[in-house]
Design an enzyme around this catalytic site. Structure first.
Site, mmCIF file in Angstrom:
data_model
loop_
_atom_site.group_PDB
_atom_site.id
_atom_site.type_symbol
_atom_site.label_atom_id
_atom_site.label_comp_id
_atom_site.label_asym_id
_atom_site.label_seq_id
_atom_site.Cartn_x
_atom_site.Cartn_y
_atom_site.Cartn_z
ATOM 1 C CE1 TYR A 1 -4.096 -1.932 0.376
ATOM 2 C CE2 TYR A 1 -2.723 -3.308 1.784
ATOM 3 C CZ TYR A 1 -3.878 -3.117 1.052
ATOM 4 O OH TYR A 1 -4.818 -4.115 0.980
ATOM 5 C CG ASN B 1 -10.560 -3.121 -7.968
ATOM 6 O OD1 ASN B 1 -11.182 -2.784 -8.970
ATOM 7 N ND2 ASN B 1 -9.575 -3.997 -8.007
ATOM 8 C CB CYS C 1 -7.147 -4.871 -5.630
ATOM 9 S SG CYS C 1 -8.563 -5.959 -5.750
ATOM 10 C CG HIS C 2 -4.897 -10.489 -7.164
ATOM 11 N ND1 HIS C 2 -5.596 -9.943 -8.236
ATOM 12 C CD2 HIS C 2 -3.854 -11.164 -7.705
ATOM 13 C CE1 HIS C 2 -4.988 -10.280 -9.359
ATOM 14 N NE2 HIS C 2 -3.923 -11.024 -9.064
ATOM 15 C CD GLU D 1 -1.331 -12.670 -10.816
ATOM 16 O OE1 GLU D 1 -0.432 -11.871 -10.464
ATOM 17 O OE2 GLU D 1 -2.482 -12.298 -11.097
#
Length: 178
Positions: free
Chosen positions: A109, A132, A140-141, A167
């Site tokens: 953040y 979001n 946002c993950h 990912e």
């Protein structure tokens, strides 16, 4: 003529995901399906589109669902579908920064706050992240605590952890952080 919102339910490896779009593009992603999600879609449409017209139209989501299939299969790293993004000016600035986080990477953040020259806005960044409307598409993950902890995710931390594993950010043997 009043604007309309269209929706379909995509059955992902993480469970059902309800997708909503306007004629301009994908505008809302909700984890789950059913009455509570439909109520959420109608509230969102009333707030942002000034309509409660939410029509089932799976044929409009062929490209979106194909790209999601590719993403969950590990062969797509970026989405190239039109988005119709609704939020405050500040939220849109934050979400644009989220879109710049590459696949397989995370930012804190604080990193996001610094990238928009608002070093003291870490809490506001968290608030924008929480609002979001396009999870996965606006990633946002990929935002974590500055100590590396997985914090806050609208779909739940288990879904955030699954997306980060997909990912390659978290290893399969790595224990999710609190």
């Amino acid at each position: 003529m009043k604007p309309e919102m269209y929706y379909t339910v995509y059955h992902s490896p993480l469970g059902p995901i309800t997708l909503a779009a306007t004629q301009k593009g994908l505008c809302l992603v909700e984890f789950g399906e059913g009455d509570s999600v439909m109520l959420s879609l109608k509230r969102w449409a009333k707030k942002w589109l000034r309509t409660e017209s939410v029509l089932h139209a799976p044929e409009l989501f062929v490209d979106v669902t194909l790209q999601l299939d590719e993403y969950f299969a590990g062969v797509r790293r970026e989405f190239d579908i039109p988005l119709d993004v609704y939020g405050t000016a500040f939220q849109k600035i934050v979400w644009e920064q989220l879109r710049r986080i590459p696949y397989g990477e995370t930012r804190s953040y604080k990193d996001i706050a610094l990238s928009i020259n608002a070093a003291k806005a870490v809490r506001a960044i968290g608030g924008a992240n929480n609002k979001n409307p396009l999870s996965i598409f606006i990633p946002c993950h990929r935002v974590i605590g500055s100590n590396g902890a997985l914090v806050g995710y609208g779909g739940g931390l288990d879904i955030k952890e699954s997306l980060l594993r997909l990912e390659g950010i978290l290893e399969k043997t790595e224990v999710g952080m609190a």
